[in-house]
Design a protein around this motif. Sequence first.
Motif, PDB file in Angstrom:
ATOM      1  N   ALA A 418      38.552  43.550  40.194  1.00 26.51           N
ATOM      2  CA  ALA A 418      37.780  43.813  38.976  1.00 26.51           C
ATOM      3  C   ALA A 418      38.690  43.826  37.758  1.00 26.51           C
ATOM      4  O   ALA A 418      38.329  43.307  36.685  1.00 26.51           O
ATOM      5  CB  ALA A 418      37.043  45.153  39.110  1.00 26.51           C
ATOM      6  N   MET A 419      39.870  44.395  37.913  1.00 23.16           N
ATOM      7  CA  MET A 419      40.839  44.423  36.814  1.00 23.16           C
ATOM      8  C   MET A 419      41.290  43.010  36.459  1.00 23.16           C
ATOM      9  O   MET A 419      41.368  42.649  35.278  1.00 23.16           O
ATOM     10  CB  MET A 419      42.047  45.275  37.201  1.00 23.16           C
ATOM     11  N   THR A 420      41.563  42.196  37.454  1.00 20.33           N
ATOM     12  CA  THR A 420      41.968  40.810  37.215  1.00 20.33           C
ATOM     13  C   THR A 420      40.906  40.063  36.407  1.00 20.33           C
ATOM     14  O   THR A 420      41.218  39.338  35.455  1.00 20.33           O
ATOM     15  CB  THR A 420      42.213  40.090  38.549  1.00 20.33           C
ATOM     16  N   LYS A 421      39.655  40.252  36.773  1.00 15.60           N
ATOM     17  CA  LYS A 421      38.553  39.584  36.072  1.00 15.60           C
ATOM     18  C   LYS A 421      38.519  39.972  34.602  1.00 15.60           C
ATOM     19  O   LYS A 421      38.386  39.114  33.710  1.00 15.60           O
ATOM     20  CB  LYS A 421      37.234  39.932  36.759  1.00 15.60           C
ATOM     21  N   GLN A 422      38.663  41.250  34.320  1.00 15.76           N
ATOM     22  CA  GLN A 422      38.551  41.708  32.939  1.00 15.76           C
ATOM     23  C   GLN A 422      39.812  41.427  32.120  1.00 15.76           C
ATOM     24  O   GLN A 422      39.724  41.160  30.919  1.00 15.76           O
ATOM     25  CB  GLN A 422      38.206  43.198  32.912  1.00 15.76           C
TER      26      GLN A 422
END
Length: 456
Positions: A418-422
């Motif tokens: 999720a962090m990578t996506k954002q």
Amino acid sequence: MRMNKNRISAAVAVLAAATALTACSSGGGGGGATTASGGGASNCTNTIPKKDLPVVTMWGWYPNMQLVVDNFNKQNAEVQVCWTNVGQGSDEYDKFQTAISAGTGAPDVIMIEMDRIPTFQIQNALVDIKKYGFDAAKANYSEGAWKDVSVGDAVYGVPVDGGPMAMIYRKDIFDKYDIKPPKTWAEYEEAAKKIKDAGGPAFGDFAANVSALTMALQIQKGAAPFTYDPAQQSSIGVKLNDQASKDVLDYWGRLAKDGLVGTQDQFTPEYISGVINGKYATYISAAWAPGYLTGAGVGKGEDTGKFAVAPLPQWDAANPVQVNWGGSAFSVTSQAKNPELAAKAAFGLYADKESLTHGWTNQIIFPLNLQALNDPEFVNLKVAFFDGQQANKEVYVPAANAYKGVTYSPFGQYYFDAMTKQVSALIEGSVTGAQAADRVQEDVAKYAKEQGFTVQ
């Protein structure tokens, strides 16, 4: 409503199988041990010298695991270890998850990255080793090292290696632009502007594919992403959009937007080429980075002797906070036929002086065992990669000693994804740092609830 523990465990098991993480440590090989403790083993990579002793099986991928196991077996009069390398990181985790689901096929002892321990603990796949020798070994490791392998008050692994963080930098670039190693993140930004204004290279890199690094930098600012206690297994604290987390994302997003740092994925040939060719003035990373960079060809060509290391910049120089990226441990699995003997192996492997010395001398591990961490030979080592700088004494050992540990979650890989996506969206400019943090919070909290957790 309180969710059933088995439902949560099953949901996490699906996630673990689907999103296994590749580790930082290097290794290879295959084959699987087929028997557990209790007298004899087959398919061992190593030769067991004391065949009359009970045997425990183990999986691990450290490059010098053969030496480590041989040293343990020679020195131990109670148990022998049958070791095999079933793959590195995600390959091993996939096999372990299959064994967990099947209820059979797991080794007695397994090498696991510390942030993965809660993922397997919640499935009842690991044993609390506190009653199997922890008291005798407690003084051998720091408070932070033990916290990283604990879930609540229980201990699920023996620390082996870690990644206290620092700032690697190019001496030639710093000298050319008259830059001193920044002590704060404000000074880091000022130095980045100075180099850019002079037509120099990017000062660093803000990558989307290193969420563990981003998390560590947020923790340094004061974030506490997760609170979790297995005594309340269906409840978890998720705070991924507090002000500290937003501040860090806003900071790096601003540096990227202003062209002060690059935004290239790390651990790629392109990134390594950039490091070699002076595309970046700094590399924010962990104590294992010199070994990784050396193995990737950095510091062996025209860039030889051009690297140095300084302490990680701080948000408040008067109140420094040290953080960690990476690290592994030996855990006892719940399929061990004799957990006490398995724990003897977990505590004894990579704990003798020869194995530890071989590990740090060859840049395989940054040791967490204090007999190595405090060894004058290790502390005073003149590190070749850093052109003879006493990097351990000046930077890494103080950082390791000051590290207090963190609380990981049972679904850490989902959080990292999720962090990578954002962060990708932040780099593209479609969200601010604060918005990215809010979206990570919404995503991960929703996921946690879907898995049966009550989110605090």
